[in-house]
Motif scaffolding. Structure first.
Motif: not given
Length: 264
Positions: A19-38
DNA sequence: ATGGTGGGTAGCCCA
């Protein structure tokens, strides 16, 4: 212009490095996650905040399912719907504030529905259909520009699967599921942004099973993840991308992220 | 035609 991403992450705690790599590389303003399992108390808030994502709406549960919307801009959580009425955490609705003011983002994780596509033989299949029908009735009251996104667990078009005929009896691509999802779409006039930007029958998948030695071999994918806009919002979308490369990352999710840019 | 893999979590459930 704001950018919004969706990703079924299949355990946010295990996959935080990705997730961190994705946010650094793509930098979307908002990220919707599913199946967080926590549960909410164990969500990695600090790791997101360190990357600039200090705003969040988390609807979690222990071990299974769960959704979270994280954001660089302020947001206000205003709804958590349980369209199966069984306590599972599969939806969170937010309105964006700041630069995203005026936009509602509905993050949804439609039930997978089990293996047998028959509600008499498989309770989970019936619950999936009921979930979609209750969600359809809920959408009658939407009166603001809305993006509904997440893992819909249905690949509606022939070109949304690698083998249309071979998957007609496989849950996620059965005619009954496709019709039920179409009723949801038509009731509000949702615009399928994925297919607006990548018109059928062009290849477009967002999920490949873990049960293959090499996910590229045979390219046995399905388009299970979606971003749909309410009719008044759809003309404001500027781009839509599938970040397929994440499927090659070490310890990857079986789903890949999608990103849409919207001119507000 | 079947079983293949992965995650959470404690003997299975879920995808």
């Amino acid at each position: 212009m704001i950018s919004i991403a969706t990703w079924n992450i299949n355990s946010v705690r295990l996959r935080m490095p990705q997730v961190e790599r994705f946010l650094r590389e793509q930098a979307p303003d908002v990220l919707c996650l599913q199946e967080i399992k926590t549960i909410e108390g164990l969500f990695p808030y600090e790791a997101f905040a360190a990357l600039g994502y200090g705003h969040h709406a988390v609807h979690g549960q222990k071990g299974y399912h769960g959704v979270a919307t994280v954001s660089r801009m302020p947001l206000r959580e205003f709804s958590r719907n349980d369209w199966q009425d069984n306590g599972e955490a599969r939806h969170v609705g937010v309105e964006l504030l700041g630069a995203g003011q005026g936009l509602v983002v509905e993050n949804v994780y439609v039930p997978a529905g089990g293996d047998i596509p028959d509600r008499e033989l498989n309770t989970k299949f019936g619950q999936k259909l009921d979930f979609l029908e209750r969600m359809t009735r809920w959408a009658d009251n939407i009166d603001r520009p809305t993006l509904i996104t997440g893992d819909f667990n249905i690949a509606p078009l022939e070109s949304d699967v690698w083998n249309h005929k071979g998957l007609l009896k496989v849950v996620s691509h059965t005619p009954l599921e496709v019709e039920t999802l179409a009723r949801f779409q038509q009731a509000h006039g949702w615009v399928d942004l994925g297919r607006q930007h990548v018109p059928a029958p062009e290849r477009y998948y967002s999920w490949w099973s873990y049960r293959a030695k090499d996910w590229r071999e045979g390219d046995r994918g399905r388009r299970l993840d979606h971003m749909w806009a309410s009719p008044e919002l759809a003309p404001q979308t500027r781009s839509h991308r599938v970040i397929e490369e994440t499927r090659d990352w070490v310890q990857c999710s079986d789903h890949v992220p999608l990103i849409t840019e919207i001119d507000l």
